[in-house]
Design an enzyme around this catalytic site. Structure first.
Site, PDB file in Angstrom:
ATOM      1  N   CYS A 132      -4.124  -3.959 -20.344  1.00 40.84           N
ATOM      2  CA  CYS A 132      -3.077  -4.746 -19.667  1.00 40.84           C
ATOM      3  C   CYS A 132      -1.670  -4.519 -20.199  1.00 40.84           C
ATOM      4  O   CYS A 132      -0.828  -3.973 -19.499  1.00 40.84           O
ATOM      5  CB  CYS A 132      -3.411  -6.232 -19.754  1.00 40.84           C
ATOM      6  SG  CYS A 132      -4.838  -6.666 -18.761  1.00 40.84           S
ATOM      7  N   LEU A 159       2.604 -12.950 -33.648  1.00 36.41           N
ATOM      8  CA  LEU A 159       3.560 -12.378 -34.605  1.00 36.41           C
ATOM      9  C   LEU A 159       2.799 -11.666 -35.724  1.00 36.41           C
ATOM     10  O   LEU A 159       3.240 -11.661 -36.861  1.00 36.41           O
ATOM     11  CB  LEU A 159       4.439 -13.482 -35.194  1.00 36.41           C
ATOM     12  CG  LEU A 159       5.642 -13.942 -34.360  1.00 36.41           C
ATOM     13  CD1 LEU A 159       6.477 -14.944 -35.162  1.00 36.41           C
ATOM     14  CD2 LEU A 159       6.535 -12.765 -33.938  1.00 36.41           C
ATOM     15  N   LYS A 174       0.185  -0.909 -19.852  1.00 36.61           N
ATOM     16  CA  LYS A 174       0.450  -0.440 -18.485  1.00 36.61           C
ATOM     17  C   LYS A 174       1.299  -1.455 -17.718  1.00 36.61           C
ATOM     18  O   LYS A 174       2.073  -1.081 -16.840  1.00 36.61           O
ATOM     19  CB  LYS A 174      -0.839  -0.093 -17.748  1.00 36.61           C
ATOM     20  CG  LYS A 174      -1.792  -1.237 -17.484  1.00 36.61           C
ATOM     21  CD  LYS A 174      -1.917  -1.603 -16.025  1.00 36.61           C
ATOM     22  CE  LYS A 174      -2.962  -2.690 -15.835  1.00 36.61           C
ATOM     23  NZ  LYS A 174      -2.726  -3.565 -14.718  1.00 36.61           N
ATOM     24  N   LYS A 205      -8.946  -4.831 -29.759  1.00 37.57           N
ATOM     25  CA  LYS A 205      -8.827  -6.100 -30.485  1.00 37.57           C
ATOM     26  C   LYS A 205     -10.228  -6.626 -30.754  1.00 37.57           C
ATOM     27  O   LYS A 205     -11.193  -6.155 -30.129  1.00 37.57           O
ATOM     28  CB  LYS A 205      -8.005  -7.098 -29.680  1.00 37.57           C
ATOM     29  CG  LYS A 205      -8.679  -7.597 -28.401  1.00 37.57           C
ATOM     30  CD  LYS A 205      -7.834  -8.697 -27.792  1.00 37.57           C
ATOM     31  CE  LYS A 205      -8.581  -9.475 -26.751  1.00 37.57           C
ATOM     32  NZ  LYS A 205      -7.782 -10.514 -26.160  1.00 37.57           N
ATOM     33  N   ASP A 216     -18.443  -5.177  -4.988  1.00 38.15           N
ATOM     34  CA  ASP A 216     -17.931  -3.994  -5.674  1.00 38.15           C
ATOM     35  C   ASP A 216     -18.461  -2.759  -4.939  1.00 38.15           C
ATOM     36  O   ASP A 216     -19.410  -2.862  -4.154  1.00 38.15           O
ATOM     37  CB  ASP A 216     -18.395  -3.982  -7.141  1.00 38.15           C
ATOM     38  CG  ASP A 216     -17.430  -3.232  -8.043  1.00 38.15           C
ATOM     39  OD1 ASP A 216     -16.805  -3.846  -8.920  1.00 38.15           O
ATOM     40  OD2 ASP A 216     -17.289  -2.000  -7.858  1.00 38.15           O
ATOM     41  N   THR A 268      -2.982  -7.874 -11.253  1.00 37.77           N
ATOM     42  CA  THR A 268      -1.567  -7.807 -11.624  1.00 37.77           C
ATOM     43  C   THR A 268      -0.893  -6.729 -10.781  1.00 37.77           C
ATOM     44  O   THR A 268      -1.283  -5.564 -10.851  1.00 37.77           O
ATOM     45  CB  THR A 268      -1.442  -7.475 -13.122  1.00 37.77           C
ATOM     46  OG1 THR A 268      -2.168  -8.453 -13.856  1.00 37.77           O
ATOM     47  CG2 THR A 268       0.011  -7.480 -13.574  1.00 37.77           C
TER      48      THR A 268
HETATM   49  C1  UDX Z   1      -3.359  -9.796 -22.428  1.00 34.07           C
HETATM   50  C2  UDX Z   1      -2.685 -11.157 -22.251  1.00 34.07           C
HETATM   51  O1  UDX Z   1      -2.708 -11.878 -23.476  1.00 34.07           O
HETATM   52  C3  UDX Z   1      -3.383 -11.930 -21.161  1.00 34.07           C
HETATM   53  O2  UDX Z   1      -2.735 -13.174 -20.945  1.00 34.07           O
HETATM   54  C4  UDX Z   1      -3.360 -11.118 -19.895  1.00 34.07           C
HETATM   55  O3  UDX Z   1      -4.041 -11.793 -18.857  1.00 34.07           O
HETATM   56  C5  UDX Z   1      -3.995  -9.748 -20.114  1.00 34.07           C
HETATM   57  O4  UDX Z   1      -3.346  -9.096 -21.197  1.00 34.07           O
HETATM   58  P1  UDX Z   1      -5.588  -8.958 -23.633  1.00 34.07           P
HETATM   59  O5  UDX Z   1      -5.231  -7.589 -23.137  1.00 34.07           O
HETATM   60  O6  UDX Z   1      -6.984  -9.434 -23.513  1.00 34.07           O
HETATM   61  O7  UDX Z   1      -4.692 -10.044 -22.870  1.00 34.07           O
HETATM   62  O8  UDX Z   1      -5.210  -8.976 -25.173  1.00 34.07           O
HETATM   63  P2  UDX Z   1      -4.222  -9.771 -26.144  1.00 34.07           P
HETATM   64  O9  UDX Z   1      -4.976 -10.817 -26.862  1.00 34.07           O
HETATM   65  O10 UDX Z   1      -2.988 -10.168 -25.451  1.00 34.07           O
HETATM   66  O11 UDX Z   1      -3.891  -8.608 -27.198  1.00 34.07           O
HETATM   67  C6  UDX Z   1      -3.213  -7.428 -26.794  1.00 34.07           C
HETATM   68  C7  UDX Z   1      -2.994  -6.492 -27.926  1.00 34.07           C
HETATM   69  O12 UDX Z   1      -1.992  -6.979 -28.795  1.00 34.07           O
HETATM   70  C8  UDX Z   1      -4.207  -6.212 -28.813  1.00 34.07           C
HETATM   71  O13 UDX Z   1      -4.276  -4.821 -29.057  1.00 34.07           O
HETATM   72  C9  UDX Z   1      -3.918  -6.980 -30.083  1.00 34.07           C
HETATM   73  O14 UDX Z   1      -4.519  -6.394 -31.202  1.00 34.07           O
HETATM   74  C10 UDX Z   1      -2.402  -6.878 -30.144  1.00 34.07           C
HETATM   75  N1  UDX Z   1      -1.761  -7.950 -30.916  1.00 34.07           N
HETATM   76  C11 UDX Z   1      -1.886  -9.247 -30.518  1.00 34.07           C
HETATM   77  C12 UDX Z   1      -1.009  -7.634 -32.033  1.00 34.07           C
HETATM   78  O15 UDX Z   1      -0.875  -6.474 -32.417  1.00 34.07           O
HETATM   79  N2  UDX Z   1      -0.399  -8.651 -32.726  1.00 34.07           N
HETATM   80  C13 UDX Z   1      -0.507  -9.956 -32.356  1.00 34.07           C
HETATM   81  O16 UDX Z   1       0.082 -10.807 -33.029  1.00 34.07           O
HETATM   82  C14 UDX Z   1      -1.268 -10.262 -31.221  1.00 34.07           C
END
Ligand code: UDX
Length: 440
Positions: free
Chosen positions: A267, A257, A270, A330, A30, A122
Site C-alpha cells: 500500500c 515514529l 505505491k 512488517k 474472484d 484505493t
Molecule cells: C497501511 C495503512 O496503515 C493502512 O491504514 C492502509 O489501509 C493500508 O496501508 P499496512 O500496509 O498494513 O497498512 O502497514 P502499516 O502498518 O501501515 O506499515 C507500513 C510499513 O511501515 C511497514 O513496512 C512498517 O514496518 C513500516 N513502519 C511502520 C515503520 O517503518 N515505522 C513505523 O513507525 C511504522
C-alpha cells in the site's frame, strides 16, 4: 442483506468474512478459481490473525460462499463491494486501474435491478465518478445502479479488528444525484455503528482523497523520523529516545515514529506514487513534490542498511555469511510485497554475501519472490556461522531472543537491529557488537 465482495485478496477476503460475521448473506467473487476453492474450504491463502476462524464459522453457518460467476453475483446481491487491487503500473508512478475497470465492465451489464456498488479499493481521485458514469451506461438498471466510495483503512495483521472495529467509516456519494447509498451503508454497517463510531459522508472526490492522504501522512511520518535518524547518526544522538520525547506531545504522537529500514508493503509505497501521478495529471504536482523526498528517504534506508552491514563486516560483504531475521514487510504478516527486509537481503547477496533468511510466516512468499537466497527453518539455523546477524522485521520471536541463544551459533558476535527493536545494552553486555538505526 445480500452482499457480494468482488476481489478476494487481503482486503476482499477479510471484508467478505467480516460482512458475514455481521450477519449478512455474502458471496465472495474472484476470477482465480484456485483461490476460491481454498477459501470455500475454509482456508485463508495468506497469514492474517483471526481471519480463518471467522471464515470457517461463516461458511459453516451458510452465510458465506464463493463464486467465479459475475452473473451469479449480479443476481445474488443488492449491494456489491469492490475490493480488487490497484497496483503500480510497471515503469510508471500511476495506479493500474485495469482490475477495477474490468469489474465494472463485467458486472454493470448484468445488473438489472436497483443496486449499490461500494468501491473499497484505493483509487486516484476522479475514478469513482468516471466508473459511476460508465456503470449507468452499461447497466439495464441505469440510474438505479448507484456507485459510492467507501475507502478501507485496514492494516495487515489487524485486518479483522480494523474491519469489525474501525475507527471511522468514510462514505463518498455522488452529490449530483439523489441516491440511497448512505441509507444502504448505514444498514450494512448497523451492527458496528451502534457505538457512536464517526461516520463521515462526503462527495466522491473527498472520500478517494481521504484514503491516499491518510497513507501519504503515515509514509511522511515514517520518513520524517528516518531523516531525523540520519541526523542522529551524524551527531551521535539517539532517535529512539528522541521519538519518545517528541511523541509525548499529543499533537505529534508516538505511533509511526519508529525509525528503521522504512516502509514497504502493498500500500504505502505505491499509494504515494499514484498520488503524485494523479496530482500531476490535475496540474497540482507541486503540491506533492515533498512525497518524492518521502519516497527517496525511504528507499535510501535500504541502501544505508546494506552499507552499514558492509562496514560492520570490515568493508566488504564478499564471502561473508549473513543471517537475516525477518522477510515480511512488517510483523504479523506473510506479505513480502516491496518488503525492505527481503530487498536488503537480495542486495547483500548481490554484493557477494551468503545470505540465509528466516521469517516465522513469510518463507513461502519469500522463496517465490527471491528463490536464489538461502532459507532456514529457524532463527538459529539462519544465524549458523554468521559474520553478522540482521534483524529486519520486528517479530516478537526476534525481540525476545537473547544473546545466549546465538552465542555459540554465530562466527562473529555482530548484530544489526534494522527496526530498533532490541535492547542494545543486553547485547553489548554479552560481548556483541550492536548497531541500530539512528542510535549511538
Ligand atoms: C497501511 C495503512 O496503515 C493502512 O491504514 C492502509 O489501509 C493500508 O496501508 P499496512 O500496509 O498494513 O497498512 O502497514 P502499516 O502498518 O501501515 O506499515 C507500513 C510499513 O511501515 C511497514 O513496512 C512498517 O514496518 C513500516 N513502519 C511502520 C515503520 O517503518 N515505522 C513505523 O513507525 C511504522
Amino acid at each position: 442483506m445480500k452482499v457480494t465482495v468482488i476481489g478476494t485478496g487481503y482486503l476482499g477476503a477479510t471484508h467478505a468474512a467480516c460482512m458475514a460475521e455481521l450477519g449478512h448473506q455474502v458471496l465472495g467473487v474472484d476470477t482465480d478459481v484456485k483461490k476460491l476453492e481454498r477459501l470455500a474450504s475454509g482456508s485463508v491463502p495468506f497469514y492474517e490473525p483471526g481471519l480463518e476462524e471467522i471464515l470457517q464459522r461463516n461458511i459453516e453457518s451458510g452465510r458465506l460462499s464463493f463464486t467465479d460467476s459475475y452473473a451469479e453475483a449480479a443476481e445474488f446481491g443488492d449491494v456489491h463491494f469492490i475490493g480488487v487491487g490497484t497496483p503500480q503500473k510497471k515503469g510508471e508512478y500511476a495506479a493500474d486501474l485495469r482490475y477495477v475497470d474490468s469489474v465494472i465492465e463485467t458486472i454493470a451489464p448484468l445488473i438489472t435491478r436497483p443496486a449499490t456498488i461500494f468501491g473499497k479499493s484505493t483509487v486516484p481521485v476522479g475514478t469513482a465518478s468516471r466508473l459511476g458514469q460508465r456503470a449507468r451506461e452499461l447497466s439495464p438498471a441505469g440510474e438505479a445502479l448507484e456507485i459510492a466510495w467507501n475507502p478501507e483503512f485496514l492494516r495487515e495483521g489487524f485486518a479483522v479488528q480494523d474491519t469489525l472495529r474501525p475507527d471511522r467509516i468514510v462514505l463518498g456519494v455522488d452529490r449530483n444525484r439523489s441516491g440511497q447509498a448512505e441509507k444502504v451503508a448505514r444498514e450494512v454497517y448497523a451492527p458496528i455503528l451502534k457505538d457512536g463510531l464517526p461516520f463521515l459522508v462526503t462527495d466522491l472526490a473527498t472520500a478517494e482523497l481521504v484514503k491516499v492522504s491518510a497513507n501519504a501522512f503515515l509514509a511522511t511520518k515514517i520518513s520524517f523520523i528516518n531523516a531525523i535518524a540520519e541526523v542522529c547518526e551524524a551527531s551521535g544522538a539517539d532517535v529512539s529516545v528522541l521519538a519518545d520525547a517528541i511523541g509525548f506531545d499529543a499533537r505529534i504522537g508516538r505511533r509511526f515514529l519508529n525509525a528503521g529500514i522504512g516502509f514497504g508493503g502493498g500500500c504505502l509505497p505505491k499509494d504515494i506514487r499514484a498520488f503524485m501521478a494523479r496530482a500531476g495529471e490535475l496540474g497540482a504536482d507541486q503540491a506533492l513534490t515533498f512525497l518524492r523526498e518521502v519516497d527517496a528517504i525511504n528507499m535510501r534506508r535500504r541502501v544505508a542498511m546494506v552499507e552499514s552491514a558492509k562496514e560492520f563486516c570490515g568493508g566488504s560483504l564478499l564471502g561473508g555469511r549473513v543471517g537475516v531475521l525477518g522477510a515480511a514487510f512488517k510483523p504479523e504478516s506473510d506479505d513480502v510485497r516491496d518488503s525492505p527486509a527481503l530487498n536488503i537481503a537480495g542486495q547483500m547477496q548481490l554484493q557477494g554475501a551468503a545470505v540465509t533468511v528466516y521469517d516465522p510466516k513469510a518463507m513461502k512468499n519469500s522463496r517465490a519472490l527471491f528463490p536464489t537466497l538461502g532459507y532456514a527453518e529457524s532463527a538459529i539455523e539462519a544465524c549458523e556461522g554468521a559474520d553478522a546477524v540482521l534483524v529486519l522485521t520486528e517479530w516478537d520471536e526476534f525481540r525476545k531472543m537473547l544473546p545466549a541463544d546465538l552465542d555459540d551459533v554465530v562466527r562473529r558476535k555482530r548484530i544489526i537491529d534494522g527496526r530498533n527493536c532490541l535492547d542494545p545494552q543486553t547485547w553489548r553486555n554479552a560481548g556483541w557488537a550492536y548497531r541500530g538505526v539512528g542510535r549511538p
